[in-house]
Design a protein around this motif. Structure first.
Motif, mmCIF file in Angstrom:
data_model
loop_
_atom_site.group_PDB
_atom_site.id
_atom_site.type_symbol
_atom_site.label_atom_id
_atom_site.label_comp_id
_atom_site.label_asym_id
_atom_site.label_seq_id
_atom_site.Cartn_x
_atom_site.Cartn_y
_atom_site.Cartn_z
ATOM 1 N N THR A 265 12.530 -9.821 -7.550
ATOM 2 C CA THR A 265 12.003 -11.183 -7.506
ATOM 3 C C THR A 265 12.120 -11.814 -6.130
ATOM 4 O O THR A 265 11.418 -12.780 -5.833
ATOM 5 C CB THR A 265 12.749 -12.058 -8.525
ATOM 6 N N SER A 266 12.999 -11.331 -5.274
ATOM 7 C CA SER A 266 13.211 -11.940 -3.964
ATOM 8 C C SER A 266 12.494 -11.111 -2.903
ATOM 9 O O SER A 266 13.085 -10.237 -2.270
ATOM 10 C CB SER A 266 14.713 -12.039 -3.662
ATOM 11 N N ILE A 267 11.211 -11.370 -2.734
ATOM 12 C CA ILE A 267 10.407 -10.582 -1.798
ATOM 13 C C ILE A 267 9.614 -11.521 -0.912
ATOM 14 O O ILE A 267 8.938 -12.437 -1.387
ATOM 15 C CB ILE A 267 9.454 -9.631 -2.546
ATOM 16 N N LEU A 268 9.707 -11.317 0.383
ATOM 17 C CA LEU A 268 8.932 -12.072 1.352
ATOM 18 C C LEU A 268 8.020 -11.097 2.076
ATOM 19 O O LEU A 268 8.491 -10.206 2.793
ATOM 20 C CB LEU A 268 9.856 -12.786 2.347
ATOM 21 N N LEU A 269 6.735 -11.212 1.832
ATOM 22 C CA LEU A 269 5.762 -10.301 2.412
ATOM 23 C C LEU A 269 5.035 -10.965 3.565
ATOM 24 O O LEU A 269 4.878 -12.189 3.612
ATOM 25 C CB LEU A 269 4.746 -9.857 1.350
ATOM 26 N N GLY A 270 4.550 -10.144 4.487
ATOM 27 C CA GLY A 270 3.778 -10.654 5.610
ATOM 28 C C GLY A 270 2.394 -11.102 5.173
ATOM 29 O O GLY A 270 2.044 -11.094 3.996
ATOM 30 N N ASN A 271 1.597 -11.508 6.131
ATOM 31 C CA ASN A 271 0.257 -12.021 5.851
ATOM 32 C C ASN A 271 -0.745 -10.875 5.860
ATOM 33 O O ASN A 271 -1.066 -10.332 6.902
ATOM 34 C CB ASN A 271 -0.120 -13.070 6.904
ATOM 35 N N TRP A 272 -1.225 -10.484 4.671
ATOM 36 C CA TRP A 272 -2.234 -9.428 4.547
ATOM 37 C C TRP A 272 -3.440 -10.024 3.831
ATOM 38 O O TRP A 272 -3.553 -9.940 2.599
ATOM 39 C CB TRP A 272 -1.704 -8.238 3.736
ATOM 40 N N PRO A 273 -4.355 -10.655 4.522
ATOM 41 C CA PRO A 273 -5.477 -11.308 3.851
ATOM 42 C C PRO A 273 -6.401 -10.339 3.126
ATOM 43 O O PRO A 273 -7.060 -10.697 2.162
ATOM 44 C CB PRO A 273 -6.204 -12.022 4.991
ATOM 45 N N ARG A 274 -6.464 -9.097 3.585
ATOM 46 C CA ARG A 274 -7.314 -8.107 2.941
ATOM 47 C C ARG A 274 -6.703 -6.728 3.120
ATOM 48 O O ARG A 274 -6.068 -6.423 4.132
ATOM 49 C CB ARG A 274 -8.740 -8.135 3.485
ATOM 50 N N LEU A 275 -6.889 -5.905 2.102
ATOM 51 C CA LEU A 275 -6.372 -4.542 2.117
ATOM 52 C C LEU A 275 -7.513 -3.558 1.951
ATOM 53 O O LEU A 275 -8.507 -3.842 1.287
ATOM 54 C CB LEU A 275 -5.384 -4.318 0.974
ATOM 55 N N GLU A 276 -7.346 -2.389 2.549
ATOM 56 C CA GLU A 276 -8.277 -1.298 2.284
ATOM 57 C C GLU A 276 -7.940 -0.632 0.955
ATOM 58 O O GLU A 276 -8.831 -0.316 0.172
ATOM 59 C CB GLU A 276 -8.226 -0.276 3.425
ATOM 60 N N ASN A 277 -6.638 -0.395 0.712
ATOM 61 C CA ASN A 277 -6.214 0.321 -0.487
ATOM 62 C C ASN A 277 -4.980 -0.324 -1.086
ATOM 63 O O ASN A 277 -4.026 -0.644 -0.366
ATOM 64 C CB ASN A 277 -5.883 1.794 -0.161
ATOM 65 N N LEU A 278 -4.995 -0.502 -2.411
ATOM 66 C CA LEU A 278 -3.814 -0.936 -3.144
ATOM 67 C C LEU A 278 -3.601 0.021 -4.308
ATOM 68 O O LEU A 278 -4.510 0.250 -5.112
ATOM 69 C CB LEU A 278 -3.980 -2.363 -3.673
ATOM 70 N N HIS A 279 -2.400 0.595 -4.405
ATOM 71 C CA HIS A 279 -2.024 1.504 -5.492
ATOM 72 C C HIS A 279 -0.927 0.842 -6.313
ATOM 73 O O HIS A 279 0.100 0.427 -5.763
ATOM 74 C CB HIS A 279 -1.503 2.839 -4.935
#
Length: 486
Positions: A265-279
């Motif tokens: 639950t404690s996750i800080l992610l960077g700024n990824w406005p768009r992805l090529e691939n999500l699995h």
């Protein structure tokens, strides 16, 4: 008598240049190549000039150490496969290899049934030397204890893979070892099924790909890798101190694999406005507080556009006490292609696939993997009266217009569930140009012929339907396929 007039029994092979003889010996494993030293004085040291050394499965590490001590040339490739290796023997071999290794190292310790694959965290380990000239290192240790070096620079290392390893050093030790300061060229790091790693901090300017899977007890993950473009994380254990705390800064990320099995639950992610691939994965039947599903839904909210979404729909064998969860998935980002692997365990799955297609009707390409076999063994069907029969049945009758879908590829075993869904898909895809159907190796020739005729009859005239057959090569996903003649 030699037919060309030479003396009988003349040794013409030894007259070949040493470079040619080395090419011949490279086709042999190193133990066999070493035995050529008894042929003559000329052959005595030729094997010691081999640039690649390969020791077969269950090699005696004492003989490996002797060979490394006698070897004279730089080693561009070293491959050692051992059985129930003693840690002191592993350390001795790698210490001997360190000075000459200038390329790739592959070491695998296979643990026999009943072998000692566990430990108390303080014994049964070895120290890894600083392989300062190695370019790639892959260690599959069978949970031997490993202490990484605290000094030295892995100056040329571009790939590092640690599998089935029990880390005996502090978490800081591995974090420091893979940092740019000590691994300035590292591009790919994989840590799979590791123990003893509570905290991992990766600060790297060169790292491009990071794979973490089954790292038991991981409590804190910090990633600062400006060039990283591929991240694959399967967090699969609950740490004693609580859920994983992750801070990830990777501005160049284009491919993300994320399965959170225990609620980070404690996750800080960077700024990824768009992805090529999500699995990722989703439990079709689950408890209300399914961590896998909640993690996937939270992740989807971060993106407006994903070019390729790869999702595994998971059906547990026994789903009697669980609720149908697909209704929780109400929206997908804008997609170009969707790849769905259905792990159905013999359950009916048409409703879940229909739901996925209904919420991404602007899809252009679809890939479906409907088989659920291992080595061509078909799973048992679910019992009569299973809750999967109570799934919404609107997919069997309701119209769905997929007016952007142009290409479809389907792997199937030919079950009634699969055939029924493919028939409906052919009616929904109104502008479909090509469909490739890949039949499983377990299917009989008669069944394949029947399905080719049936499915072809449901296709629109403008749709090109191509049929392929998997060849059985032992492992399900290692086989090849061939085109079936029209």
């Amino acid at each position: 008598m030699d037919p060309r007039g030479g003396a009988p029994g003349r040794d013409r092979l030894s007259a070949l240049p040493v470079d040619v003889l080395l090419l011949i010996l490279l086709r042999l494993d190193t133990a066999t190549a070493g035995r050529t030293s008894v042929l003559s004085h000329h052959w005595r040291r030729i094997w010691a000039l081999l640039p690649e050394l390969r020791f077969p499965a269950d090699a005696d590490l004492r003989l490996v150490a002797s060979a490394l001590a006698a070897h004279e040339a730089a080693i561009s490739y070293l491959d050692v496969r051992a059985l129930d290796a003693a840690p002191e023997s592993v350390e001795a071999c790698l210490a001997l290899a360190a000075d000459r290794l200038s390329g790739r190292l592959v070491f695998r310790n296979r643990v026999s049934p009943g072998g000692n694959a566990d430990g108390d965290g303080e014994t049964g380990g070895f120290h890894l030397p600083c392989l300062d000239k190695a370019t790639a290192v892959s260690l599959d240790l069978g949970f031997l204890g490993l202490a990484v070096p605290t000094t030295g620079v892995f100056a040329r290392l571009t790939e590092l893979s640690l599998l089935h390893v029990r880390l005996r050093c502090s978490s800081w030790g591995l974090s420091d070892a893979v940092s740019s300061r000590r691994c300035p060229c590292l591009q790919k790091l994989s840590i799979d099924y590791a123990r003893g790693l509570a905290n991992l901090t990766i600060e790297s300017q060169s790292l491009l790909e990071l794979n973490l899977q089954g790292v038991d007890g991981l409590q804190q993950l910090i990633i600062a890798a400006r060039a990283l473009n591929k991240l694959h994380l399967i967090h699969s254990s609950v740490a004693d101190g609580g859920p994983l705390v992750a801070v990830i800064s990777t501005p160049q990320l284009v491919s993300l694999g994320w399965v959170d099995l225990y609620g980070s639950t404690s996750i800080l992610l960077g700024n990824w406005p768009r992805l090529e691939n999500l699995h990722s994965s989703f439990n079709v039947y689950s408890l209300h507080d399914s961590w896998i599903n909640h993690g996937f839904l939270r992740l989807l909210k971060r993106f407006q556009f994903i070019r390729h979404l790869h999702i595994t729909l998971l059906y547990l064998k026994d789903i009697g006490n669980f609720q149908y969860a697909m209704e929780d998935l109400t929206k997908l980002p804008c997609l170009t292609s969707l790849s769905i692997m259905v792990r159905h365990n013999g359950h009916a799955f048409g409703a879940s696939l229909f739901h996925m297609l209904r919420i991404c009707s602007d899809l252009k390409m679809l890939v479906l993997s409907l088989h659920n076999q291992v080595n061509c063994i078909v799973p048992d069907p679910c019992p009569s009266g299973c809750v999967c029969d109570q799934q919404p049945s609107d997919w069997k009758t309701e119209d769905l217009t997929l007016n952007c879908l142009q290409a479809v590829s389907i792997d199937m075993e030919g079950s009634d569930h699969q055939v029924a869904f493919v028939k409906r898909l052919l009616t929904w895809a109104v502008v479909l140009k090509i469909m490739c159907i890949n039949f499983d190796c377990s299917m009989s020739e008669c069944k394949v012929k029947e399905l080719r005729q049936t499915l072809s009859s449901f296709a629109r005239p403008e749709t090109s339907v191509k049929f392929y057959m998997f060849q059985n090569e032992g492992m399900k996903f290692s086989g090849t396929k061939y085109r079936l003649a029209p």
